[in-house]
Write an enzyme that holds these catalytic residues in place. Sequence first.
Site, PDB file in Angstrom:
ATOM      1  N   CYS A 207       0.816  -1.221   0.000  1.00  0.00           N
ATOM      2  CA  CYS A 207       0.000   0.000   0.000  1.00  0.00           C
ATOM      3  C   CYS A 207       0.846   1.265   0.000  1.00  0.00           C
ATOM      4  CB  CYS A 207      -0.954  -0.008   1.187  1.00  0.00           C
ATOM      5  SG  CYS A 207      -2.078  -1.424   1.135  1.00  0.00           S
TER       6      CYS A 207
ATOM      7  N   HIS B 176      -9.198   4.126  -0.877  1.00  0.00           N
ATOM      8  CA  HIS B 176      -7.839   3.582  -0.823  1.00  0.00           C
ATOM      9  C   HIS B 176      -7.545   2.654  -2.009  1.00  0.00           C
ATOM     10  CE1 HIS B 176      -4.096   2.139   0.588  1.00  0.00           C
ATOM     11  NE2 HIS B 176      -4.490   1.162   1.362  1.00  0.00           N
TER      12      HIS B 176
END
Lengths: 385, 385
Positions: B83, B332
């Site tokens: 991420c 996200h």
Amino acid sequence: MNISVLGAYQTKFGELWQKSLEDLFLESCLEAIRDANILKKDIQIIYIGNKLAGSLSDQNHLSSLLTQILKINVPVVRVEAACASGGVAVSQACMAIASEQYETALVVGVEKMTDLLSENVAQHLMSAAGLDEQDSGLSFVGLYALMAMSYLQKFKAPRKSLAAPAIKNHFHASLNKKAHFPFCINLAQVLKSPVIAQPLTLLECSPISDGAAAIVLSSSKFAKKRQLKNGVKIVASSLANENISLAQRQSLLEIKATKKAALQAYNQAGLGPKEISFLEVHDCFTIAEIIALEDLGLYKKGYGFKALENGEVKLGGKRPVNLSGGLKGCGHPVGATGVKQIVEVFNQLKNRAGVRQTKDPKIGLTHNVGGTGGTAVVHILQKKA
Amino acid sequence: MNISVLGAYQTKFGELWQKSLEDLFLESCLEAIRDANILKKDIQIIYIGNKLAGSLSDQNHLSSLLTQILKINVPVVRVEAACASGGVAVSQACMAIASEQYETALVVGVEKMTDLLSENVAQHLMSAAGLDEQDSGLSFVGLYALMAMSYLQKFKAPRKSLAAPAIKNHFHASLNKKAHFPFCINLAQVLKSPVIAQPLTLLECSPISDGAAAIVLSSSKFAKKRQLKNGVKIVASSLANENISLAQRQSLLEIKATKKAALQAYNQAGLGPKEISFLEVHDCFTIAEIIALEDLGLYKKGYGFKALENGEVKLGGKRPVNLSGGLKGCGHPVGATGVKQIVEVFNQLKNRAGVRQTKDPKIGLTHNVGGTGGTAVVHILQKKA
């Protein structure tokens, strides 16, 4: 560029069922550091080249994994560029040193591919091709077969031209204990082996391999400070890209990214193709080696196959190509390949390549390709005077 | 560092079923270039941050794909760090400019995640965790839940502390048309939503999103030459790594990589946490924002949750956090997140953030995390005097 290669190491390439991704990582990193005659704590940044650990080993985030198993406390960056992942990792490490933010860098390329059935691996590999190509049911050997067909037709090259790089590279591999296939093959065997995609046969395709390779780079300043005088200089590091789909290329007879990367590299190094003593080129399929010899400026377009007829690119010849055995003979753990090419050139320039040592090499070139040429990386290495 | 952000753009984040990976790529790149007030041909190198296109869209080799669809002829490098892929891409672009080999760089983070069922996506996301954690059947929310439990117990924080970042960030997202969830939520809703991993509820977890973000960086020299005076300076770019598995950490109460990256960044910028006007931090789960506020040096260990009680990290407060809505409210799309954080800080520093504009900001910080903290990237941006 003021960058030296201080040390280099390649694991055995092959079907290494007894070794994990972690094992390959550790062995290559620690041995490259040892070979560089520095300590682990001297390493300031690490670059990883890997394509498929996420798909084949359920393991992305290799930067953090390597931090854990190598017990190291430096920034780690993973790059991915299909089969050129290793070469791109080397190029980024060169940039890190050029930025003067880091004096040393470790580059490791790794791939663990043989734990799945090869048809599954081949499917995962296709993620490096265009979606149009995937949707047409093409495979990489199919794509390179299109190039091979075009080449044979356009330049009236005999069918056996396609076999020549495999035969030569297996001969070189027979002199390399680290090779996936350390044995010779002959023309009859190549032509008799199963056709994978017309005209390419099994023995004209590089294998699916496990393996890792690592190198230690440093600034010239660092090498001087530590009195590490026996290194090899990187005099050019060049990366170029091209459209992903063959249908979006102007020609099937050349790989533009290779031509661009080579031109830039020669300019950076201030030398021309004639000055290259030996090369490691990306022979994922035999046609790729023939085209590479032309795109790298060593032979005129349509004449690359002739170089393979007269032996000048074989050990003992004028300008040997793929002394490691290449992807065909040494094996092709994809993320490792671009780094392994540097390992081979380093060993040759240091005159420590054993029975496959080429005589008195001055300058070596590496050429690493992603996909059908969507990425190409060229490095030129030179022996210190 | 002599690096400026010249332009920035974020696509809408959300479930963008009508947009492909290519659409998101193109929109973000072209709009960032337009925002920078330069031409496509001025871009000299491109970095891509992406985690899962290989697994979710059968598309690795994004460098070559982007070359094709953007019709561009420069080196393109894809980096992956779970991420934190976007943040690492930004850090590498900064290095490319610092090396003086390139004057300009485009960085694009992209992720197309909602074409698969979310349980499948969650499984693919776990490739960013340790194999021991995967084999135990843990999920990322499970791992962060372990941190949350430890935190609540150790610091006697009330249960509702975990809800506070989500409520604040949804409020900010309600002011952001690009956000995945542009609406407010309240404490009762958070606590009533389904528990995903005790104690974390659904509304304390960031979503699975599609989206892209892009920025244009340049050397100060280039900006000067082109009279592009309204940029924002990057005064620190820092990357740190830590062991991949929670079981291999010394504490569940802190993320060491964040502490290391922050310390390096403050040193590079020659300033301290007190001088930061506002921040975008990695709130993949609400506990992550609380811990980040402490690890970034803004609050003492165990006091981060109190900052969320008194409103000082909300728009209008002393030092707003996640004005974009954060990962929780804005969404996200993993590879995009680290780049989007820079987009938000850039827009705020240029006083063009509209209804969520913070008053007279001078210095903004971004904090992007991979996995449970195996990678952390910190950037500090400053308004030009």
